[in-house]
Design a protein around this motif. Structure first.
Motif, PDB file in Angstrom:
ATOM      1  N   GLN A  19       0.827  -1.205   0.000  1.00 21.33           N
ATOM      2  CA  GLN A  19       0.000   0.000   0.000  1.00 21.33           C
ATOM      3  C   GLN A  19       0.863   1.257   0.000  1.00 21.33           C
ATOM      4  OE1 GLN A  19      -2.339  -0.997   3.508  1.00 21.33           O
ATOM      5  NE2 GLN A  19      -4.176  -1.221   2.252  1.00 21.33           N
ATOM      6  N   LEU A  20       1.939   1.238   0.768  1.00 16.29           N
ATOM      7  CA  LEU A  20       2.816   2.405   0.837  1.00 16.29           C
ATOM      8  C   LEU A  20       3.553   2.611  -0.483  1.00 16.29           C
ATOM      9  CD1 LEU A  20       3.482   4.589   2.851  1.00 16.29           C
ATOM     10  CD2 LEU A  20       5.422   3.213   3.628  1.00 16.29           C
ATOM     11  N   ASP A  21       3.957   1.523  -1.134  1.00 19.14           N
ATOM     12  CA  ASP A  21       4.600   1.636  -2.450  1.00 19.14           C
ATOM     13  C   ASP A  21       3.642   2.291  -3.451  1.00 19.14           C
ATOM     14  OD1 ASP A  21       6.934   0.467  -1.578  1.00 19.14           O
ATOM     15  OD2 ASP A  21       6.439  -1.538  -2.331  1.00 19.14           O
ATOM     16  N   ILE A  22       2.396   1.861  -3.421  1.00 18.42           N
ATOM     17  CA  ILE A  22       1.396   2.439  -4.324  1.00 18.42           C
ATOM     18  C   ILE A  22       1.172   3.912  -3.994  1.00 18.42           C
ATOM     19  CG2 ILE A  22      -1.029   2.349  -5.022  1.00 18.42           C
ATOM     20  CD1 ILE A  22      -0.920  -0.696  -4.500  1.00 18.42           C
ATOM     21  N   ALA A  23       1.121   4.219  -2.706  1.00 14.17           N
ATOM     22  CA  ALA A  23       0.909   5.608  -2.284  1.00 14.17           C
ATOM     23  C   ALA A  23       2.042   6.501  -2.757  1.00 14.17           C
ATOM     24  CB  ALA A  23       0.783   5.673  -0.771  1.00 14.17           C
ATOM     25  N   HIS A  24       3.276   6.041  -2.627  1.00 14.16           N
ATOM     26  CA  HIS A  24       4.426   6.823  -3.093  1.00 14.16           C
ATOM     27  C   HIS A  24       4.361   7.036  -4.601  1.00 14.16           C
ATOM     28  CE1 HIS A  24       6.884   7.453   0.469  1.00 14.16           C
ATOM     29  NE2 HIS A  24       6.656   6.208   0.838  1.00 14.16           N
ATOM     30  N   ALA A  25       3.996   5.991  -5.330  1.00 17.59           N
ATOM     31  CA  ALA A  25       3.883   6.108  -6.786  1.00 17.59           C
ATOM     32  C   ALA A  25       2.815   7.127  -7.163  1.00 17.59           C
ATOM     33  CB  ALA A  25       3.567   4.747  -7.395  1.00 17.59           C
ATOM     34  N   ALA A  26       1.668   7.073  -6.490  1.00 11.23           N
ATOM     35  CA  ALA A  26       0.593   8.028  -6.772  1.00 11.23           C
ATOM     36  C   ALA A  26       1.029   9.446  -6.478  1.00 11.23           C
ATOM     37  CB  ALA A  26      -0.644   7.667  -5.949  1.00 11.23           C
ATOM     38  N   ALA A  27       1.702   9.645  -5.342  1.00 13.99           N
ATOM     39  CA  ALA A  27       2.150  10.986  -4.957  1.00 13.99           C
ATOM     40  C   ALA A  27       3.139  11.547  -5.971  1.00 13.99           C
ATOM     41  CB  ALA A  27       2.766  10.956  -3.564  1.00 13.99           C
ATOM     42  N   GLU A  28       4.050  10.711  -6.434  1.00 17.62           N
ATOM     43  CA  GLU A  28       5.037  11.157  -7.422  1.00 17.62           C
ATOM     44  C   GLU A  28       4.366  11.571  -8.728  1.00 17.62           C
ATOM     45  OE1 GLU A  28       7.655   7.874  -7.808  1.00 17.62           O
ATOM     46  OE2 GLU A  28       8.519   8.100  -5.788  1.00 17.62           O
ATOM     47  N   LEU A  29       3.415  10.767  -9.186  1.00 14.20           N
ATOM     48  CA  LEU A  29       2.731  11.083 -10.434  1.00 14.20           C
ATOM     49  C   LEU A  29       1.830  12.303 -10.284  1.00 14.20           C
ATOM     50  CD1 LEU A  29       1.904   7.470 -11.637  1.00 14.20           C
ATOM     51  CD2 LEU A  29       3.458   9.090 -12.731  1.00 14.20           C
ATOM     52  N   PHE A  30       1.157  12.424  -9.153  1.00 18.30           N
ATOM     53  CA  PHE A  30       0.314  13.602  -8.932  1.00 18.30           C
ATOM     54  C   PHE A  30       1.156  14.869  -8.926  1.00 18.30           C
ATOM     55  CE2 PHE A  30      -3.217  11.188  -6.405  1.00 18.30           C
ATOM     56  CZ  PHE A  30      -3.608  10.565  -7.582  1.00 18.30           C
ATOM     57  N   ALA A  31       2.369  14.782  -8.348  1.00 18.02           N
ATOM     58  CA  ALA A  31       3.236  15.946  -8.256  1.00 18.02           C
ATOM     59  C   ALA A  31       3.747  16.386  -9.622  1.00 18.02           C
ATOM     60  CB  ALA A  31       4.410  15.656  -7.323  1.00 18.02           C
TER      61      ALA A  31
END
Length: 210
Positions: A19-31
């Protein structure tokens, strides 16, 4: 008898890590692209998981960042839970906020800056803002028993709920204010400094109760 929850199982730890890996990926792409230009498929690909795995854990692409947004609240609540019952309320809340929002290393500063990016992205994305508000509501609810224990029965349940609500909003407003400006992660205008100011304004009277 110990009231501490049992340690998470290996399966639970793996689930949390994914879940944390997915969250980091989402945050990077959103940024870099913004929520509107990012798809769940792209987040899953960046995280190295199948799309079905993504949807096993999250209902939407915006929901994927919730593990990152809960980290600070979980740390703050944990610090309060370790405080001796009967301790003066406002100083305990203030100290916990300062410690939870401190930046002892580059990793902590990066985590705050990531949250700033998510809050800024949420300005144009109602679904992302809804995740932020939901995380804060859940944090408030989990804070109620912690505050009740901290007050050691000296404050009635209504006051306990009001303190939990005000404390949660104090930190939320501090983070939103910081995200809307250009202050650094430390010093004047930082999340920790703003959180303390908000807590003192909203809970100044609680010091007499605690």
């Amino acid at each position: 008898m110990s009231t501490e929850p049992p340690p998470p199982s290996l399966t639970e730890r793996r689930k949390a890590a994914t879940q944390l890996d997915i969250a980091h990926a989402a945050a990077e792409l959103f940024a870099t692209r913004g929520p509107h230009a990012t798809t769940a498929e792209e987040i899953a690909q960046r995280a190295g998981v199948a799309l079905r795995t993504f949807y096993r854990y999250f209902r939407s692409k915006q929901d994927a960042v919730s593990p990152l947004l809960t980290v600070g609240a979980d740390r703050w609540r944990g610090l309060l839970a370790d405080t001796e019952p009967g301790s003066p309320l406002l100083p305990a809340l203030r100290q916990a906020a300062e410690r939870a929002l401190a930046v002892p290393d580059a990793q902590a500063a990066e985590a705050l800056l990531r949250t700033r990016g998510l809050l800024r992205a949420g300005a144009d994305d109602p679904a992302l803002r809804a995740v932020w508000y939901r995380v804060n509501q859940e944090s408030e609810e989990r804070l109620v028993p912690v505050v009740a224990r901290l007050t050691d029965g000296a404050v009635d349940p209504l006051e306990v709920r009001l303190v939990a609500a005000a404390a949660t909003d104090a930190v939320r407003i501090a983070m939103e204010t910081w995200a809307g400006g250009d202050a650094g992660t430390e010093g004047p205008g930082s999340p920790a400094e703003l959180a303390v100011r908000c807590l003192e304004r909203l809970l100044g009277g609680a010091e007499k109760e605690g």
